[in-house]
Design a protein around this motif. Structure first.
Motif, short mmCIF file in Angstrom:
data_model
loop_
_atom_site.label_atom_id
_atom_site.label_comp_id
_atom_site.label_asym_id
_atom_site.label_seq_id
_atom_site.Cartn_x
_atom_site.Cartn_y
_atom_site.Cartn_z
N LYS A 234 -45.41 -6.86 45.93
CA LYS A 234 -44.03 -6.60 45.53
C LYS A 234 -43.51 -5.31 46.16
O LYS A 234 -42.36 -5.23 46.59
CB LYS A 234 -43.92 -6.51 44.00
CG LYS A 234 -43.94 -7.86 43.30
CD LYS A 234 -43.61 -7.71 41.83
CE LYS A 234 -43.56 -9.07 41.14
NZ LYS A 234 -43.20 -8.95 39.71
N GLY A 235 -44.38 -4.30 46.21
CA GLY A 235 -43.98 -3.03 46.81
C GLY A 235 -43.59 -3.18 48.27
O GLY A 235 -42.57 -2.66 48.72
N SER A 236 -44.38 -3.93 49.02
CA SER A 236 -44.08 -4.17 50.44
C SER A 236 -42.79 -4.96 50.59
O SER A 236 -41.97 -4.67 51.46
CB SER A 236 -45.23 -4.92 51.10
OG SER A 236 -46.41 -4.17 51.09
N SER A 237 -42.61 -5.96 49.74
CA SER A 237 -41.40 -6.79 49.81
C SER A 237 -40.15 -5.97 49.52
O SER A 237 -39.14 -6.08 50.22
CB SER A 237 -41.50 -7.95 48.81
OG SER A 237 -42.65 -8.74 49.06
N VAL A 238 -40.22 -5.11 48.49
CA VAL A 238 -39.07 -4.27 48.15
C VAL A 238 -38.81 -3.25 49.26
O VAL A 238 -37.66 -2.98 49.63
CB VAL A 238 -39.30 -3.56 46.80
CG1 VAL A 238 -38.28 -2.45 46.58
CG2 VAL A 238 -39.22 -4.58 45.67
N TRP B 266 -34.89 -2.88 39.13
CA TRP B 266 -34.47 -1.52 38.79
C TRP B 266 -35.11 -0.49 39.73
O TRP B 266 -34.47 0.49 40.11
CB TRP B 266 -34.81 -1.20 37.33
CG TRP B 266 -33.81 -1.76 36.38
CD1 TRP B 266 -33.99 -2.76 35.47
CD2 TRP B 266 -32.43 -1.37 36.25
NE1 TRP B 266 -32.84 -3.02 34.79
CE2 TRP B 266 -31.85 -2.18 35.24
CE3 TRP B 266 -31.63 -0.43 36.89
CZ2 TRP B 266 -30.53 -2.07 34.85
CZ3 TRP B 266 -30.30 -0.31 36.51
CH2 TRP B 266 -29.76 -1.12 35.51
N ALA B 267 -36.36 -0.71 40.12
CA ALA B 267 -37.00 0.18 41.09
C ALA B 267 -36.23 0.17 42.41
O ALA B 267 -36.04 1.21 43.06
CB ALA B 267 -38.45 -0.23 41.30
N TYR B 268 -35.79 -1.01 42.79
CA TYR B 268 -35.00 -1.19 44.02
C TYR B 268 -33.68 -0.41 43.95
O TYR B 268 -33.34 0.38 44.85
CB TYR B 268 -34.75 -2.70 44.19
CG TYR B 268 -33.75 -3.11 45.23
CD1 TYR B 268 -34.12 -3.30 46.54
CD2 TYR B 268 -32.43 -3.36 44.86
CE1 TYR B 268 -33.20 -3.71 47.49
CE2 TYR B 268 -31.50 -3.78 45.80
CZ TYR B 268 -31.89 -3.95 47.12
OH TYR B 268 -30.97 -4.36 48.04
N LEU B 269 -32.94 -0.59 42.87
CA LEU B 269 -31.65 0.09 42.73
C LEU B 269 -31.80 1.60 42.61
O LEU B 269 -31.04 2.36 43.23
CB LEU B 269 -30.91 -0.45 41.49
CG LEU B 269 -30.25 -1.82 41.62
CD1 LEU B 269 -29.64 -2.24 40.29
CD2 LEU B 269 -29.19 -1.81 42.70
N GLY C 94 -40.80 1.01 47.62
CA GLY C 94 -42.05 0.26 47.57
C GLY C 94 -43.10 0.93 46.68
O GLY C 94 -43.76 0.26 45.87
N ILE C 95 -43.24 2.25 46.81
CA ILE C 95 -44.20 2.99 45.98
C ILE C 95 -43.81 2.92 44.51
O ILE C 95 -44.66 2.69 43.63
CB ILE C 95 -44.29 4.47 46.44
CG1 ILE C 95 -44.87 4.55 47.86
CG2 ILE C 95 -45.11 5.30 45.47
CD1 ILE C 95 -46.29 4.07 47.98
N LEU C 96 -42.51 3.10 44.23
CA LEU C 96 -42.04 3.04 42.85
C LEU C 96 -42.28 1.66 42.25
O LEU C 96 -42.69 1.53 41.09
CB LEU C 96 -40.55 3.40 42.80
CG LEU C 96 -39.90 3.47 41.41
CD1 LEU C 96 -40.60 4.52 40.54
CD2 LEU C 96 -38.41 3.77 41.53
N THR C 97 -42.04 0.61 43.04
CA THR C 97 -42.27 -0.76 42.56
C THR C 97 -43.74 -0.98 42.22
O THR C 97 -44.07 -1.56 41.18
CB THR C 97 -41.83 -1.78 43.62
OG1 THR C 97 -40.42 -1.62 43.86
CG2 THR C 97 -42.11 -3.20 43.16
#
Length: 437
Positions: A84-88, A283-286, A129-132
């Motif tokens: 998910k981190g890589s995708s985001v 939310w991590a993305y935004l 990505g790290i936050l996700t």
């Protein structure tokens, strides 16, 4: 009538400024398509660590994906095994830049902006990505292993007996077709909208509007951020709008906020992220984009020389940046004419493709087929993603999308529509019903 004439003049002037760099950018987009096939990109995104997140940002920065095209591509990475981190990280960094967008940024906003945009895209993508990875531990993606190859994976394997010249011709064909047909089709609508919007703002909004009525650079950033988050605009078409907004008085930092948040966020992306990757990831993305936009906007306005961000493009030929080469008028006009012809050809190809699909449908009525309406597809990347993942299902022998009609034509044995619905939903698209053939 005076306003209309000024509108046309501004539209043509902005187009002339952008078109040489756009054509060069499209060409580089085709080179990237040939040099870095999909399986090469997928290989480096699978681990749930900072290295995979960094790889995703680095891969995404030069890719010329439009804002809608990046959604199915990013979701495709996730479904193929990316974390998910890589995708985001990919979803954040990719729509902010692109080789075409960087060149156009240089043409209208100057070298400092052209350098800063990919750096900021890398930082915000990595942060997201790290936050996700920190906040969302649910890695529930399922890799589809029903088929190992399909029509979209045949670039290097399907014609192994072809000679070297044929392969080279094929790659050259792929380069130019992707650059000046497929990618141009995806971006042309939003490019035209961006140019029209920039010319419209140039004519109707008074000079120094933002500095006179808002007066505070940080408040200007907040206003631009709020307006940009739901807005759909691609990285390239955001550049002329940002240039004109700077002419009307917004600070360079606020312009940067628009260049980041406009392409990287929109209502469709937020909805798909929430539905496919989950609320925490959304939310991590935004948060990553908003934090990065405001942080770098404040940095530009308060710590970097304002003269670095004096416009070198529209209406500022006499005050160009030192070292910023002014393209001769004849080359600008030739590029604009060439670009216009290519855009018209793109729409013509869409029309001819639609006619061919109608004929194919009529000729295949005797075959066992199924037609599904798919809502949410808007570009060739959406088309390729649906064809790739639906076509990889065991029960499907062929999947073909008509983008204009928003329809998916299926051929196979014992097709289970519930599986098709589930697969479309996981890609971020909506099942719209089944049509009888």
């Amino acid at each position: 009538m005076e306003y209309f004439n000024q509108f046309l003049r501004d539209f043509v002037q902005i187009l002339n400024e952008m078109s040489p760099y756009l054509i060069l950018g499209f060409f580089f987009a085709g080179l990237l398509k040939v040099a870095f096939p999909q399986k090469f990109i997928d290989k480096y995104l699978g681990k749930k660590n900072s290295r995979s997140v960094l790889n995703a940002s680095l891969i995404g920065i030069p890719l010329p994906l439009c804002s809608c095209g990046v959604i199915p591509t990013g979701i495709s990475f996730f479904k193929s095994g990316a974390s998910k981190g890589s995708s985001v990280s990919f979803l954040i960094s990719t729509p902010q830049t692109g080789v075409d967008s960087i060149l156009v940024t240089y043409s209208l906003l100057g070298l400092p902006f052209a350098i800063l945009r990919p750096i900021i895209a890398l930082f915000t993508g990595f942060l997201g990505g790290i936050l996700t990875n920190k906040v969302d531990d649910d890695e529930s993606n399922t890799v589809n292993t029903n088929k190992t190859t399909n029509l979209n994976d045949c670039d290097n394997n399907c014609n192994s007996d072809s000679n070297t010249i044929a392969i080279k011709r094929s790659k050259l064909y792929i380069l130019f077709k992707y650059a000046f047909v497929d990618f141009l089709q995806d971006i042309s609508k939003w490019l035209i909208i961006g140019l029209l919007l920039a010319a419209f703002i140039s004519v109707l909004i008074p000079n120094d509007f933002f500095s006179d009525f808002i007066g505070n650079d940080f408040l200007g950033m907040i206003v631009i951020l709020i307006a940009s988050i739901p807005l759909y605009i691609c990285a390239t078409s955001s550049v002329p709008v940002a240039a004109v907004l700077m002419m009307k008085g917004i600070s360079p930092g606020a312009a940067l906020v628009f260049l980041m948040a406009g392409p990287a966020t929109n209502a469709a992306t937020i909805t798909v992220l929430n539905k496919v990757l989950g609320k925490k990831t959304m939310w991590a993305y935004l948060i990553s984009i908003i934090t990065g936009a405001l942080l770098f906007g404040l940095l530009i306005d308060n710590f970097l020389p304002r003269e670095w961000f004096t416009l070198s493009g529209i209406h500022h030929h006499t005050a160009a940046h030192e070292g910023h080469w002014i393209i001769p008028k004849y080359l600008q006009w030739a590029s604009s004419i060439c670009l216009s012809i290519l855009i018209l050809n793109g729409y013509l190809q869409k029309y001819l493709s639609r006619k061919r699909n109608f004929k194919n449908n009529d000729s295949e009525k005797t075959l066992e087929t199924l037609t599904v309406t798919v809502n949410g597809m808007s570009c060739n990347h959406c088309k390729n993603s649906v064809e790739k993942h639906i076509g990889a299902l065991k029960q499907i022998s062929n999947a073909e999308v008509n983008l204009e009609q928003k329809r998916l034509f299926l051929k196979g044995e014992s097709i289970d529509i519930s599986i098709i619905k589930k697969e479309l939903k996981s890609l971020g698209f909506e099942y719209g019903g089944t049509l009888k053939n």
